[in-house]
Design a protein around this motif. Structure first.
Motif, mmCIF file in Angstrom:
data_model
loop_
_atom_site.group_PDB
_atom_site.id
_atom_site.type_symbol
_atom_site.label_atom_id
_atom_site.label_comp_id
_atom_site.label_asym_id
_atom_site.label_seq_id
_atom_site.Cartn_x
_atom_site.Cartn_y
_atom_site.Cartn_z
ATOM 1 N N LEU A 108 0.833 -1.200 0.000
ATOM 2 C CA LEU A 108 0.000 0.000 0.000
ATOM 3 C C LEU A 108 0.873 1.257 0.000
ATOM 4 O O LEU A 108 0.576 2.218 -0.722
ATOM 5 N N ALA A 109 1.933 1.264 0.783
ATOM 6 C CA ALA A 109 2.850 2.404 0.780
ATOM 7 C C ALA A 109 3.417 2.643 -0.611
ATOM 8 O O ALA A 109 3.556 3.795 -1.065
ATOM 9 N N THR A 119 -0.437 12.807 4.871
ATOM 10 C CA THR A 119 0.481 12.510 5.965
ATOM 11 C C THR A 119 0.369 11.019 6.256
ATOM 12 O O THR A 119 -0.727 10.509 6.501
ATOM 13 N N ILE A 120 1.482 10.330 6.173
ATOM 14 C CA ILE A 120 1.507 8.891 6.414
ATOM 15 C C ILE A 120 2.354 8.605 7.641
ATOM 16 O O ILE A 120 3.522 8.983 7.709
ATOM 17 N N VAL A 121 1.734 7.960 8.609
ATOM 18 C CA VAL A 121 2.404 7.584 9.854
ATOM 19 C C VAL A 121 2.532 6.062 9.858
ATOM 20 O O VAL A 121 1.602 5.353 9.455
ATOM 21 N N THR A 122 3.662 5.566 10.304
ATOM 22 C CA THR A 122 3.854 4.113 10.254
ATOM 23 C C THR A 122 4.697 3.612 11.423
ATOM 24 O O THR A 122 5.397 4.392 12.083
ATOM 25 N N THR A 123 4.607 2.320 11.647
ATOM 26 C CA THR A 123 5.473 1.620 12.608
ATOM 27 C C THR A 123 6.513 0.776 11.880
ATOM 28 O O THR A 123 7.296 0.085 12.531
ATOM 29 N N ALA A 124 6.525 0.806 10.552
ATOM 30 C CA ALA A 124 7.258 -0.202 9.772
ATOM 31 C C ALA A 124 8.466 0.373 9.038
ATOM 32 O O ALA A 124 8.354 1.363 8.314
ATOM 33 N N ILE A 125 9.592 -0.289 9.182
ATOM 34 C CA ILE A 125 10.788 0.098 8.430
ATOM 35 C C ILE A 125 10.557 -0.090 6.933
ATOM 36 O O ILE A 125 10.990 0.733 6.110
ATOM 37 N N THR A 126 9.882 -1.163 6.534
ATOM 38 C CA THR A 126 9.661 -1.417 5.107
ATOM 39 C C THR A 126 8.793 -0.333 4.479
ATOM 40 O O THR A 126 8.993 0.031 3.315
ATOM 41 N N VAL A 127 7.828 0.201 5.214
ATOM 42 C CA VAL A 127 7.016 1.316 4.713
ATOM 43 C C VAL A 127 7.883 2.564 4.555
ATOM 44 O O VAL A 127 7.798 3.279 3.553
ATOM 45 N N LEU A 128 8.728 2.826 5.541
ATOM 46 C CA LEU A 128 9.627 3.979 5.456
ATOM 47 C C LEU A 128 10.537 3.879 4.238
ATOM 48 O O LEU A 128 10.812 4.880 3.561
ATOM 49 N N GLN A 129 10.994 2.676 3.944
ATOM 50 C CA GLN A 129 11.860 2.495 2.771
ATOM 51 C C GLN A 129 11.118 2.825 1.482
ATOM 52 O O GLN A 129 11.684 3.432 0.562
ATOM 53 N N GLU A 130 9.844 2.441 1.394
ATOM 54 C CA GLU A 130 9.056 2.745 0.203
ATOM 55 C C GLU A 130 8.810 4.247 0.051
ATOM 56 O O GLU A 130 8.671 4.755 -1.062
#
Length: 266
Positions: A108-109, A119-130
């Motif tokens: 989804l990211a 604004t996208i907030v996340t707990t995930a490193i993989t989302v941050l990478q995307e």
């Protein structure tokens, strides 16, 4: 009595399997080592996906090992991409959304990386990478303790950050989901965090591919809220979806060809 760390950890696994729930204090007394040593043992076993940590102890995983995000990325890739496309279509400009850790939320990211005014907030490193190079998005991360297998942050710091935030939509993942027990995860901190995420969002979507419906591999659970939307793919059989329909859970089966719901109940 086991002499080395390897033997002790094997014995801990056996105890957790037979007793279900074991405390740090009980293990420390049983093996004649300090509580700190037991906590290190539990951390090692959890990192290997062999135990789920609880508050004060650990529980067995019924012989089911937790898969890493890297392993899950190769599972049902087409279904996850279809679910991610549908989920992206729900997001409106100007919204603040929360993405859980997991391979489907990472997909989804990827769908949202070229959007603007979000604004996208996340707990995930993989989302941050995307989203690392998504210049037109505001990206924020909840802190906490990193779970290597899920590549996501959990724990008191993440929970404290949620107290100061709210979201238009939250998109959650799961290791499994049943109509009776709800979300199933390998770790109680994960299920606790998902419950808190849901409480802070106006709309909650649980994104799971068909193979996870009716699947309960671990013992940590979080209930599905009455206003949540469960989103899956056409591989879901009637026998798997029927319990959710019976409980009145809002269920979307994504049409891969048209990016729209093929069926819906609730």
């Amino acid at each position: 009595m086991p002499r080395g760390a390897r033997e002790r950890r094997a014995a801990i696994l056996e105890l957790a399997s037979t007793s279900g729930l074991t405390s740090v204090e009980e293990l420390s007394a049983a093996f004649g080592v300090t509580a700190s040593t037991i906590r290190r043992d539990l951390a090692q076993l959890q990192s290997a996906g062999q135990l789920a940590r609880t508050y004060g102890g650990a529980m067995a995983l019924d012989g089911q090992l937790e898969a890493s995000v890297r392993q899950r990325n190769g599972e049902a890739a087409g279904a996850k991409e279809a679910i991610a496309r549908w989920a992206a279509d729900q997001v409106r400009p100007g919204e603040t959304i929360l993405l859980d850790s997991g391979s489907t939320t990472t997909a989804l990211a990827r769908e949202l990386a070229h959007r603007r005014d979000l604004t996208i907030v996340t707990t995930a490193i993989t989302v941050l990478q995307e989203l690392a190079h998504a210049a037109d998005l505001r990206v924020e991360c909840l802190g906490g303790s990193l779970r290597q297998l899920s590549q996501g942050f959990v724990g008191p710091l993440a929970e404290a950050a949620l107290d100061r935030m709210s979201f238009d939509r939250a998109f959650l993942g799961a290791d499994g989901v049943t109509a009776e027990h709800g979300i199933c995860e390998a770790d109680l901190e994960q299920t606790r965090l998902k419950e808190l995420m849901a409480q802070r969002a106006d709309r909650v979507y649980l994104l799971v591919h068909a193979a996870k419906l009716g699947h309960r591999p671990f013992r940590a659970h979080a209930p599905i809220g009455p206003e949540w939307t469960l989103v899956t793919d056409p591989g879901a059989e009637t026998a798997a979806t029927a319990p959710f329909h019976a409980r009145g859970i809002d269920l979307v089966v994504v049409d891969r060809a048209h990016r729209a719901p093929a069926s819906r109940a609730g």
